[in-house]
Design a protein around this motif. Structure first.
Motif, PDB file in Angstrom:
ATOM      1  N   VAL A 195       0.835  -1.206   0.000  1.00 26.58           N
ATOM      2  CA  VAL A 195       0.000   0.000   0.000  1.00 26.58           C
ATOM      3  C   VAL A 195       0.868   1.252   0.000  1.00 26.58           C
ATOM      4  O   VAL A 195       0.607   2.221  -0.738  1.00 26.58           O
ATOM      5  N   LEU A 196       1.929   1.254   0.801  1.00 28.53           N
ATOM      6  CA  LEU A 196       2.834   2.404   0.828  1.00 28.53           C
ATOM      7  C   LEU A 196       3.568   2.544  -0.504  1.00 28.53           C
ATOM      8  O   LEU A 196       3.776   3.669  -0.997  1.00 28.53           O
ATOM      9  N   ALA A 197       3.920   1.425  -1.110  1.00 31.39           N
ATOM     10  CA  ALA A 197       4.635   1.461  -2.392  1.00 31.39           C
ATOM     11  C   ALA A 197       3.782   2.097  -3.480  1.00 31.39           C
ATOM     12  O   ALA A 197       4.274   2.911  -4.274  1.00 31.39           O
ATOM     13  N   ILE A 198       2.492   1.737  -3.524  1.00 33.03           N
ATOM     14  CA  ILE A 198       1.650   2.296  -4.580  1.00 33.03           C
ATOM     15  C   ILE A 198       1.372   3.778  -4.339  1.00 33.03           C
ATOM     16  O   ILE A 198       1.302   4.570  -5.279  1.00 33.03           O
ATOM     17  N   ALA A 199       1.274   4.182  -3.079  1.00 35.58           N
ATOM     18  CA  ALA A 199       1.064   5.597  -2.771  1.00 35.58           C
ATOM     19  C   ALA A 199       2.277   6.421  -3.196  1.00 35.58           C
ATOM     20  O   ALA A 199       2.148   7.472  -3.844  1.00 35.58           O
ATOM     21  N   LEU A 200       3.463   5.955  -2.850  1.00 40.49           N
ATOM     22  CA  LEU A 200       4.680   6.707  -3.168  1.00 40.49           C
ATOM     23  C   LEU A 200       4.989   6.676  -4.659  1.00 40.49           C
ATOM     24  O   LEU A 200       5.422   7.689  -5.228  1.00 40.49           O
ATOM     25  N   SER A 201       4.772   5.539  -5.309  1.00 37.25           N
ATOM     26  CA  SER A 201       5.069   5.458  -6.740  1.00 37.25           C
ATOM     27  C   SER A 201       4.117   6.334  -7.551  1.00 37.25           C
ATOM     28  O   SER A 201       4.538   6.991  -8.515  1.00 37.25           O
ATOM     29  N   PHE A 202       2.844   6.375  -7.163  1.00 40.96           N
ATOM     30  CA  PHE A 202       1.913   7.280  -7.833  1.00 40.96           C
ATOM     31  C   PHE A 202       2.319   8.726  -7.566  1.00 40.96           C
ATOM     32  O   PHE A 202       2.150   9.604  -8.429  1.00 40.96           O
ATOM     33  N   GLY A 203       2.845   8.995  -6.355  1.00 40.60           N
ATOM     34  CA  GLY A 203       3.330  10.332  -6.049  1.00 40.60           C
ATOM     35  C   GLY A 203       4.508  10.725  -6.920  1.00 40.60           C
ATOM     36  O   GLY A 203       4.631  11.879  -7.342  1.00 40.60           O
ATOM     37  N   VAL A 204       5.384   9.770  -7.209  1.00 48.97           N
ATOM     38  CA  VAL A 204       6.532  10.042  -8.093  1.00 48.97           C
ATOM     39  C   VAL A 204       6.043  10.394  -9.496  1.00 48.97           C
ATOM     40  O   VAL A 204       6.545  11.340 -10.124  1.00 48.97           O
ATOM     41  N   ILE A 205       5.056   9.653  -9.980  1.00 43.52           N
ATOM     42  CA  ILE A 205       4.493   9.958 -11.306  1.00 43.52           C
ATOM     43  C   ILE A 205       3.922  11.371 -11.326  1.00 43.52           C
ATOM     44  O   ILE A 205       4.147  12.148 -12.270  1.00 43.52           O
ATOM     45  N   GLY A 206       3.176  11.725 -10.262  1.00 45.63           N
ATOM     46  CA  GLY A 206       2.613  13.071 -10.192  1.00 45.63           C
ATOM     47  C   GLY A 206       3.681  14.143 -10.102  1.00 45.63           C
ATOM     48  O   GLY A 206       3.538  15.232 -10.688  1.00 45.63           O
ATOM     49  N   SER A 207       4.770  13.876  -9.393  1.00 41.72           N
ATOM     50  CA  SER A 207       5.850  14.843  -9.263  1.00 41.72           C
ATOM     51  C   SER A 207       6.539  15.080 -10.601  1.00 41.72           C
ATOM     52  O   SER A 207       6.878  16.219 -10.952  1.00 41.72           O
ATOM     53  N   ILE A 208       6.755  14.004 -11.348  1.00 45.70           N
ATOM     54  CA  ILE A 208       7.352  14.146 -12.681  1.00 45.70           C
ATOM     55  C   ILE A 208       6.434  14.956 -13.584  1.00 45.70           C
ATOM     56  O   ILE A 208       6.884  15.824 -14.346  1.00 45.70           O
ATOM     57  N   ASP A 209       5.139  14.696 -13.503  1.00 47.65           N
ATOM     58  CA  ASP A 209       4.158  15.439 -14.296  1.00 47.65           C
ATOM     59  C   ASP A 209       4.198  16.930 -13.955  1.00 47.65           C
ATOM     60  O   ASP A 209       4.209  17.789 -14.843  1.00 47.65           O
ATOM     61  N   ASP A 210       4.250  17.241 -12.651  1.00 47.35           N
ATOM     62  CA  ASP A 210       4.328  18.646 -12.233  1.00 47.35           C
ATOM     63  C   ASP A 210       5.617  19.300 -12.720  1.00 47.35           C
ATOM     64  O   ASP A 210       5.618  20.456 -13.171  1.00 47.35           O
ATOM     65  N   TRP A 211       6.722  18.583 -12.598  1.00 50.00           N
ATOM     66  CA  TRP A 211       8.012  19.132 -13.024  1.00 50.00           C
ATOM     67  C   TRP A 211       8.012  19.446 -14.517  1.00 50.00           C
ATOM     68  O   TRP A 211       8.535  20.488 -14.944  1.00 50.00           O
ATOM     69  N   MET A 212       7.397  18.579 -15.316  1.00 48.89           N
ATOM     70  CA  MET A 212       7.329  18.809 -16.762  1.00 48.89           C
ATOM     71  C   MET A 212       6.477  20.036 -17.075  1.00 48.89           C
ATOM     72  O   MET A 212       6.799  20.821 -17.978  1.00 48.89           O
ATOM     73  N   LYS A 213       5.390  20.225 -16.314  1.00 48.55           N
ATOM     74  CA  LYS A 213       4.546  21.403 -16.522  1.00 48.55           C
ATOM     75  C   LYS A 213       5.293  22.684 -16.180  1.00 48.55           C
ATOM     76  O   LYS A 213       5.193  23.691 -16.888  1.00 48.55           O
ATOM     77  N   LEU A 214       6.035  22.637 -15.081  1.00 45.67           N
ATOM     78  CA  LEU A 214       6.789  23.825 -14.682  1.00 45.67           C
ATOM     79  C   LEU A 214       7.892  24.143 -15.690  1.00 45.67           C
ATOM     80  O   LEU A 214       8.138  25.313 -16.011  1.00 45.67           O
ATOM     81  N   LYS A 215       8.565  23.115 -16.172  1.00 51.07           N
ATOM     82  CA  LYS A 215       9.659  23.324 -17.117  1.00 51.07           C
ATOM     83  C   LYS A 215       9.153  23.904 -18.427  1.00 51.07           C
ATOM     84  O   LYS A 215       9.793  24.778 -19.026  1.00 51.07           O
ATOM     85  N   ARG A 216       7.980  23.434 -18.870  1.00 50.24           N
ATOM     86  CA  ARG A 216       7.421  23.887 -20.147  1.00 50.24           C
ATOM     87  C   ARG A 216       6.575  25.142 -19.998  1.00 50.24           C
ATOM     88  O   ARG A 216       6.158  25.720 -20.995  1.00 50.24           O
ATOM     89  N   ARG A 217       6.280  25.526 -18.729  1.00 47.54           N
ATOM     90  CA  ARG A 217       5.361  26.637 -18.467  1.00 47.54           C
ATOM     91  C   ARG A 217       4.047  26.410 -19.195  1.00 47.54           C
ATOM     92  O   ARG A 217       3.511  27.292 -19.875  1.00 47.54           O
TER      93      ARG A 217
END
Length: 268
Positions: A103-125
């Protein structure tokens, strides 16, 4: 971790017996996550502002006032939620519980996916981060592995079946179809948060309500007396997941303190 360390010492110090009780540990996890969030929140917001020059891109199709009042607000506040949630969970939940890690693994791994998504949005503005297909592919891949693990952890008579609430003898046998069914439930629940989000506090409050409901269900299902009384299937070990839900509630309350209008940080 605390139950593993302190319960064996209860014979010499009776108050350590409290760590045997899920209700006590759930309350402790909630308070710990809240305190950690309130302590670490200001530091994390400053750190996010330092690394996000323009903050989260504001959607043009939202309220026009957001284009003025929300410009420059940093995003990726979900890191605060995941961080304090994980620390509190590991502190108050027995590390020997087999349900903790998937359960902790799926929460953190989904969080990593979301963090990468946010980082890409910020980089591309731009609002265009990770493609929807890539996001779903990663989520489904992770969920497939976790689903197989959870099936192995389940009692043999309940594997590949969906229980009907309050009808203990009614089990919808799905066979191998249970695997894609569980994957859709998990991935669908995750993306439902994305659809709910959009305004201050709009996502985190339903998340806390859902966590409270799941915490109660986990506690009842993991308690042999309550499960027999309520005519629901007993699954050993799941009661401790209430501790994890309590940690999520505490993390959510701490995040809401900084996310309530006017928001100092967005979840992302």
């Amino acid at each position: 971790m605390l139950p593993d360390l302190l319960v064996p010492l209860a014979d010499g110090f009776q108050p350590f017996n409290l760590f045997r009780y899920i209700t006590f540990r759930t309350g402790g996890a909630t308070i710990t996550a809240l305190i950690l969030s309130l302590m670490l929140g200001p530091w994390m917001i400053r750190w996010l502002k330092t690394h996000q020059e323009h903050g989260q891109p504001i959607r043009d199709d939202g309220p026009q006032s957001h284009l003025i009042t929300k410009v420059g607000t940093p995003t990726m506040g979900g890191l605060l939620i995941l961080g304090t949630f994980s620390l509190s969970t590991l502190l108050w939940m027995p590390l020997s519980n087999p349900y903790l890690w998937p359960v902790l693994a799926i929460a953190l791994s989904f969080g990593v996916i979301g963090s990468i998504d946010d980082w890409m949005k910020l980089k591309r503005r731009s609002h265009n981060g990770m493609s929807g297909r890539m996001k779903l592919a990663l989520q489904l891949s992770i969920t497939f592995v976790v689903t197989l693990v959870l099936i192995e952890l389940s009692p043999e008579q309940l594997r590949y079946g969906v229980a009907v609430p309050f009808f203990k003898d009614s089990l919808l046998a799905m066979g191998l179809l249970y695997v894609p069914f569980a994957m859709v439930v998990i991935v669908g629940s995750s993306n439902a948060v994305n659809l709910t989000d959009g305004l201050d506090g709009l996502a985190i409050v339903p998340v806390m309500i859902a966590a409270a409901c799941f915490g109660l269900i986990a506690y009842l299902v993991g308690n042999v007396n309550f499960s027999n009384y309520l005519q629901i299937n007993y699954i050993p070990g799941t009661g401790d997941l209430a501790v994890m839900c309590g940690a999520l509630i505490g993390s959510g309350l701490g995040f809401l303190w900084f996310n309530a209008p006017p928001a100092k940080v967005f979840m992302g």
